[in-house]
Write an enzyme that holds these catalytic residues in place. Structure first.
Site, PDB file in Angstrom:
ATOM      1  N   ASP A 142     -38.299  -6.520  80.585  1.00  0.00           N
ATOM      2  CA  ASP A 142     -37.428  -6.209  82.325  1.00  0.00           C
ATOM      3  C   ASP A 142     -36.981  -4.104  81.998  1.00  0.00           C
ATOM      4  OD1 ASP A 142     -36.623  -6.130  84.590  1.00  0.00           O
ATOM      5  OD2 ASP A 142     -34.935  -6.988  84.506  1.00  0.00           O
ATOM      6  N   HIS A 201     -38.484  -4.847  86.886  1.00  0.00           N
ATOM      7  CA  HIS A 201     -38.357  -5.138  88.333  1.00  0.00           C
ATOM      8  C   HIS A 201     -38.062  -4.367  89.573  1.00  0.00           C
ATOM      9  CE1 HIS A 201     -33.840  -6.741  87.829  1.00  0.00           C
ATOM     10  NE2 HIS A 201     -33.593  -6.083  88.668  1.00  0.00           N
ATOM     11  N   GLY A 209     -28.132  -5.453  93.265  1.00  0.00           N
ATOM     12  CA  GLY A 209     -27.921  -3.075  93.279  1.00  0.00           C
ATOM     13  C   GLY A 209     -27.846  -3.025  91.535  1.00  0.00           C
ATOM     14  N   SER A 265     -28.575  -3.534  89.120  1.00  0.00           N
ATOM     15  CA  SER A 265     -29.964  -3.519  88.347  1.00  0.00           C
ATOM     16  C   SER A 265     -30.438  -2.452  87.802  1.00  0.00           C
ATOM     17  CB  SER A 265     -31.265  -4.210  89.519  1.00  0.00           C
ATOM     18  OG  SER A 265     -31.878  -5.658  89.012  1.00  0.00           O
ATOM     19  N   SER A 292     -30.786  -6.110  83.875  1.00  0.00           N
ATOM     20  CA  SER A 292     -31.452  -7.011  83.948  1.00  0.00           C
ATOM     21  C   SER A 292     -31.393  -7.705  85.140  1.00  0.00           C
ATOM     22  CB  SER A 292     -32.459  -7.749  82.931  1.00  0.00           C
ATOM     23  OG  SER A 292     -34.204  -8.133  82.840  1.00  0.00           O
TER      24      SER A 292
END
Length: 522
Positions: free
Chosen positions: A260, A232, A339, A341, A356
């Site tokens: 993801d 993402h 942030g 991720s 994720s």
């Protein structure tokens, strides 16, 4: 049937994908079990402190927990294979992971499990049965968060759990779809997932001018270098800049929702390293990607909140975000914030996956999900960069490149006497300083075409502590198959192995000395 753990109901959580928007511009002999236990005795810098803070343990308890996990993880791997279709899952129990519980559908397996050093539990459904039930549930539920924002297999209660804000509606949908009601538990929950917004894991990188994510792990594909992160964070073709805002790379692959994960190919100014930031100014070295057992300690590195630890809860979890459902992620008690991720999840020195999404924050605590590293590597044909990395896209061991951190090359210094190392046809020499290591022969490997005994004899000067490890190539990584790590300068290994590629690792645990390694192969 033994009593089960209850699941807390009425959770009030908000799950998010962790992308930060509008970020600031700067931001036989002893085997692999013994090697794993040795790693747990000397955990990476910052891990013990993070476990103390995040799991509420004393230093001694955190150290004991890691030793227990390292010792019992290979037991779980063996029993999983031996039980086959009867395997019902496994998990660590106790505050210091003092017990490995292994579930089976057959009482006849109890003796085998107990003899291996685990606690047996008899269950009605095997893990493969539960996976089939969960697949049925994923297909039956609409892609609306209120009818099941999170679905996961809870091996401890031998059921599939569905978290929902509309329990009655969700239950009716599942019943009408023919899902076995005994195999599922619908739990009231207010979780509403939504997205949040050298290469070293946990460092920041930027997508365009408005978004920031975190590096997962360094990888290669052929001659191309790069890293993995969350899908993402960016679509294929999106460009990235590094933590220093210099041009970095481009998204070569990206999947979200459904999965993801993504991988970014970097330019020649960036060198992928087998490292993850640990939040205290140091790094953790990535040694491989062995899958940790449920209940094991795991730590996460991200560019917003740094280094936080927790435990692995459930695998094969499905999470519904507003953009769609992501399947086969792992649920943990680690906190995360926007942030983070794409950042690294690591268990001691073994890569687990990339961040994720999650619920809560690192002030109040929460739940975070990661995409397992194995699927990412397999999907894109990537090779994880480790402290003994092999050229990607190949099933044979590395050639002449020297693994990082291998110390002084062989063939320097004056070797000591051969002591009792007689009758070995091959010989190499070198010198190591305290804490260094080297791969032999000559930073390469040798090939054995028959089953037989591999014997190695290491001789160093008196007063030092040198260790010897024999490693075998398993098609993806080098794994330790035999260890000799007494507190002496001289070590011997004798290992009966099948055909394949082998190499020795000579390690100076303490002291500097020339050494001689003699060995023979079948």
């Amino acid at each position: 049937m033994p009593s089960r753990h209850a699941i807390t109901t009425g959770c009030v959580l908000t799950i998010t994908v962790l992308t930060l928007t509008a970020a600031p511009a700067v931001a036989q002999a002893r085997t692999a079990e013994a090697q794993a236990v040795a790693a747990a005795r000397k955990p990476p810098p910052g891990m013990i402190e993070a476990l103390q803070r995040d799991l509420g343990l004393t230093r001694e308890e955190a150290e004991t927990r890691l030793r227990n996990e390292a010792r019992m993880t290979p037991i779980e791997e063996r029993l999983r294979g031996q039980l086959g279709s009867r395997f019902g899952g496994a998990w660590f129990a106790g505050s210091v992971a003092q017990t490995l519980v292994v579930a089976t559908t057959s009482p006849a397996d109890i003796a085998l499990i107990v003899a291996a050093g685990a606690r047996a539990e008899i269950v009605t459904r095997s893990l493969s049965d539960l996976q089939a039930v969960k697949k049925h549930i994923d297909q039956a539920l609409p892609t609306r968060q209120e009818t099941g924002s999170v679905r996961y297999i809870d091996t401890k209660i031998n059921k599939v759990v569905v978290l929902s804000t509309a329990v009655t509606t969700t239950t009716n949908i599942l019943e009408n779809a023919g899902v076995d009601p005994v195999a599922v538990r619908v739990v009231s929950s207010d979780e509403q997932p939504r997205p949040l917004g050298d290469v070293v894991g946990g460092e920041a990188y930027y997508i365009g001018s408005a978004s920031r994510c975190s590096v997962g792990f360094s990888v290669t594909r052929g001659a191309q270098k790069g890293f993995v992160s969350a899908g993402h964070c960016g679509k294929v073709g999106a460009t990235t800049t590094g933590v220093n805002r210099a041009a970095q790379g481009v998204f070569e692959g990206s999947s979200f929702p459904g999965s993801d994960y993504a991988w970014v190919a970097v330019n020649g100014d960036w060198t992928p390293k087998p490292l993850v930031k640990n939040g205290s100014g140091g790094t953790v070295t990535v040694a491989g990607s062995r899958v940790a057992v449920e209940g094991a300690s795991v730590c996460r590195s991200g560019s917003t909140t740094g280094w936080h630890c927790g435990t692995i809860q459930q695998r094969d979890t499905s999470v519904t975000y507003p953009q769609g459902t992501v399947s086969e992620v792992t649920r943990t008690t680690v906190c995360a914030e926007p942030g983070d991720s794409g950042g690294s999840f690591i268990a001691i020195d073994q890569a687990q996956g990339v961040t994720s999404g999650g619920s809560g924050d690192c002030t109040s605590g929460g739940v975070t999900y990661f995409q397992p590293i194995g699927e990412i590597l397999a999907t894109y044909g990537l090779t994880l960069v480790t402290d003994a990395t092999t050229p990607p896209g190949t099933s044979t061991p590395p050639g002449t490149s020297t693994p990082p951190g291998t110390g002084t090359p062989p063939g320097t210094g004056t070797p000591p006497g051969t002591g009792t190392c007689t009758g070995y046809p091959q010989s190499v020499t070198g010198t190591l300083k305290s804490g260094q290591s080297v791969y032999q022969p000559n930073n390469r490997y040798y090939r054995s075409t028959v089953t037989g005994v591999h014997a190695g004899c290491l001789d160093a000067n008196d007063g030092v502590d040198f260790d010897l490890y024999l490693q075998k190539w398993n098609g993806r990584n080098w794994s330790v198959v035999a260890t000799a790590d007494s507190p002496s300068p001289d070590e011997k290994i004798s290992y009966t192995g099948t055909p394949g590629y082998y190499r020795y690792r000579v390690v100076s645990a303490n002291g500097s000395s020339p050494y001689t390694l003699k060995y023979k192969a079948p």
